[in-house]
Design a protein around this motif. Structure first.
Motif, PDB file in Angstrom:
ATOM      1  N   ILE A   1      57.304  25.610 -62.666  1.00  0.00           N
ATOM      2  CA  ILE A   1      56.863  27.279 -62.947  1.00  0.00           C
ATOM      3  C   ILE A   1      56.892  27.252 -64.368  1.00  0.00           C
ATOM      4  CG2 ILE A   1      56.846  29.573 -62.882  1.00  0.00           C
ATOM      5  CD1 ILE A   1      57.904  29.272 -59.988  1.00  0.00           C
ATOM      6  N   TRP A   2      55.675  27.366 -65.049  1.00  0.00           N
ATOM      7  CA  TRP A   2      55.490  27.687 -66.318  1.00  0.00           C
ATOM      8  C   TRP A   2      54.855  28.915 -66.598  1.00  0.00           C
ATOM      9  CZ3 TRP A   2      56.238  23.873 -70.595  1.00  0.00           C
ATOM     10  CH2 TRP A   2      56.563  22.588 -70.055  1.00  0.00           C
ATOM     11  N   SER A   3      55.377  29.857 -67.661  1.00  0.00           N
ATOM     12  CA  SER A   3      54.653  30.948 -67.732  1.00  0.00           C
ATOM     13  C   SER A   3      54.025  30.892 -69.386  1.00  0.00           C
ATOM     14  CB  SER A   3      55.843  32.288 -68.206  1.00  0.00           C
ATOM     15  OG  SER A   3      56.326  32.683 -66.849  1.00  0.00           O
ATOM     16  N   ILE A   4      52.669  31.686 -69.386  1.00  0.00           N
ATOM     17  CA  ILE A   4      51.827  31.773 -70.466  1.00  0.00           C
ATOM     18  C   ILE A   4      52.014  33.261 -70.972  1.00  0.00           C
ATOM     19  CG2 ILE A   4      49.769  31.278 -71.528  1.00  0.00           C
ATOM     20  CD1 ILE A   4      49.044  29.173 -69.624  1.00  0.00           C
TER      21      ILE A   4
ATOM     22  N   ILE B   1      49.982  22.670 -71.264  1.00  0.00           N
ATOM     23  CA  ILE B   1      51.020  22.431 -70.124  1.00  0.00           C
ATOM     24  C   ILE B   1      50.564  21.606 -69.118  1.00  0.00           C
ATOM     25  CG2 ILE B   1      52.016  23.837 -68.365  1.00  0.00           C
ATOM     26  CD1 ILE B   1      51.840  26.261 -69.951  1.00  0.00           C
ATOM     27  N   ALA B   2      49.529  21.506 -68.757  1.00  0.00           N
ATOM     28  CA  ALA B   2      48.966  20.480 -67.770  1.00  0.00           C
ATOM     29  C   ALA B   2      49.109  19.087 -68.280  1.00  0.00           C
ATOM     30  CB  ALA B   2      47.271  20.569 -67.456  1.00  0.00           C
ATOM     31  N   ARG B   3      49.221  18.902 -69.647  1.00  0.00           N
ATOM     32  CA  ARG B   3      49.393  17.354 -70.069  1.00  0.00           C
ATOM     33  C   ARG B   3      50.918  17.101 -70.095  1.00  0.00           C
ATOM     34  NH1 ARG B   3      50.899  15.048 -75.100  1.00  0.00           N
ATOM     35  NH2 ARG B   3      49.735  13.034 -75.578  1.00  0.00           N
ATOM     36  N   ARG B   4      51.876  18.057 -70.161  1.00  0.00           N
ATOM     37  CA  ARG B   4      53.233  17.800 -69.997  1.00  0.00           C
ATOM     38  C   ARG B   4      53.639  17.884 -68.709  1.00  0.00           C
ATOM     39  NH1 ARG B   4      55.562  22.284 -74.160  1.00  0.00           N
ATOM     40  NH2 ARG B   4      57.394  21.708 -73.704  1.00  0.00           N
ATOM     41  N   ASP B   5      53.076  18.760 -67.852  1.00  0.00           N
ATOM     42  CA  ASP B   5      53.390  18.927 -66.339  1.00  0.00           C
ATOM     43  C   ASP B   5      52.129  19.116 -65.587  1.00  0.00           C
ATOM     44  OD1 ASP B   5      54.531  19.329 -63.977  1.00  0.00           O
ATOM     45  OD2 ASP B   5      55.608  21.094 -64.440  1.00  0.00           O
ATOM     46  N   PRO B   6      51.759  17.854 -65.100  1.00  0.00           N
ATOM     47  CA  PRO B   6      50.342  17.965 -64.250  1.00  0.00           C
ATOM     48  C   PRO B   6      50.485  18.649 -62.793  1.00  0.00           C
ATOM     49  CG  PRO B   6      50.800  15.633 -65.077  1.00  0.00           C
ATOM     50  CD  PRO B   6      52.013  16.507 -65.065  1.00  0.00           C
TER      51      PRO B   6
END
Length: 249
Positions: free
Chosen positions: A7-10, A106-111
Motif C-alpha cells: 500500500i502506497w499513499s499519494i 510509484i508504479a515503477r518502484r512497485d508494479p
C-alpha cells in the motif's frame, strides 16, 4: 491491523487554494496555499493528511506531490519524508497530472502497488472512522484488483460548493456503484440530490496502481505516453528535471 507492504499513499499537495486565497494570507499579506495552513491553530492541513496516510501506509511508502513554487512551505512540512517520496511538479497543470506524475513514479518502484489517494485540504473530526474505512477499502482492493473504491460522505446540508456522488445499485460486497457525479450544483439541486441519497465526494479513493494507469491510458493516452518518455529521459528523478519541465510546459 497489519498494514500491507504494497500500500502506497499519494498526498495531493500541489494546489494553489485560490478559492480561500483571501483567508489564507500571512502577516506580510502573502497568500499561503490552504494545505500549508492550520484550521484551528494546530498542525497544518498537510501535516494532518500525512498522519492520515501513515495510519494506513508503511512509513516509507507515504508520498506527496507538490508544486516547485511552493518550496518554502513544503520543504519544512515534508522534512520527514524520503526525498524520493516527494514528487515535485514544475508547475500546476490540474489534478489529473498531479495524480499521474506520482502514480508513474510509484508504479515503477512497485508494479503491484495499491494506491490510497488523499487530498491535503480536508479537516476530519473523526480520524478513527476514516482510518478504519480506508483500511476496509484497501482490503476490498486486495480481493478485487480491478475496482476503484471512492469514499462518500453523508451530507448534513445542501452545500453548493461541493461535488456529489449519485450512487447506483449495491454490489455483493455492500458497496454502491457510481451512477454519476454532479459538481457544484445549485442549492436547490443539491437538496434534491441529497433527497435521492447522494453523497459528498471526498475524492479519497483507493485502487491498484495498474487499474488507475489503465484508466489514464484510456482517457488521456497522449499525456501518459509523453509523461513516461519525459520521466525516462530524466531518469525518474523525484524533482522534475528538464524533460518533465518541458512536458508540463
Amino acid at each position: 491491523m497489519t498494514i500491507s507492504a504494497n500500500i502506497w499513499s499519494i498526498v495531493l499537495a500541489a494546489g494553489h487554494g485560490t478559492r480561500l486565497r483571501s483567508l489564507t494570507a500571512d502577516a506580510n499579506g502573502v497568500s499561503v496555499p490552504k494545505q500549508f495552513c492550520s484550521l484551528c491553530g494546530g498542525s497544518t492541513l498537510l501535516r494532518d493528511a500525512l498522519r492520515r496516510a501513515a495510519a494506513v501506509t508503511p512509513p516509507l511508502r507515504v508520498c506527496a506531490v507538490v508544486a516547485e513554487q511552493h518550496g518554502p512551505w513544503w520543504s519544512r512540512e515534508l522534512a520527514d519524508l524520503p526525498s524520493t517520496n516527494i514528487i515535485v511538479q514544475p508547475a500546476n497543470r490540474g489534478t489529473a497530472n498531479g495524480i499521474l506524475l506520482p502514480l508513474l513514479h510509484i508504479a515503477r518502484r512497485d508494479p503491484n502497488a495499491t494506491i490510497v489517494l488523499l487530498p491535503s485540504d480536508h479537516h476530519v473530526q473523526d480520524e478513527c472512522t476514516l482510518t478504519s474505512t480506508l483500511q476496509a477499502a484497501t482490503q476490498q482492493i486486495d480481493g478485487a484488483r480491478e475496482r476503484i473504491i471512492l469514499l462518500g460522505i453523508s451530507p448534513d446540508e445542501p452545500d453548493p460548493e461541493l461535488g456529489y456522488i449519485v450512487p447506483g445499485a449495491a454490489d455483493d460486497r455492500g458497496m454502491r456503484t457510481v451512477e454519476r457525479f454532479v459538481e457544484k450544483p445549485s442549492a436547490a439541486v443539491a437538496q434534491e440530490l441529497i433527497r435521492r441519497g447522494a453523497l459528498w465526494n471526498s475524492f479519497i479513493l483507493t485502487a491498484a496502481a495498474r487499474t488507475l494507469l489503465r484508466l489514464f491510458e484510456r482517457k488521456i493516452p497522449d499525456i501518459v505516453a509523453g509523461m513516461r518518455r519525459a520521466l525516462q529521459r530524466d531518469r525518474y528523478t523525484a524533482r522534475g528535471a528538464a524533460a518533465v519541465a518541458a512536458q508540463y510546459a
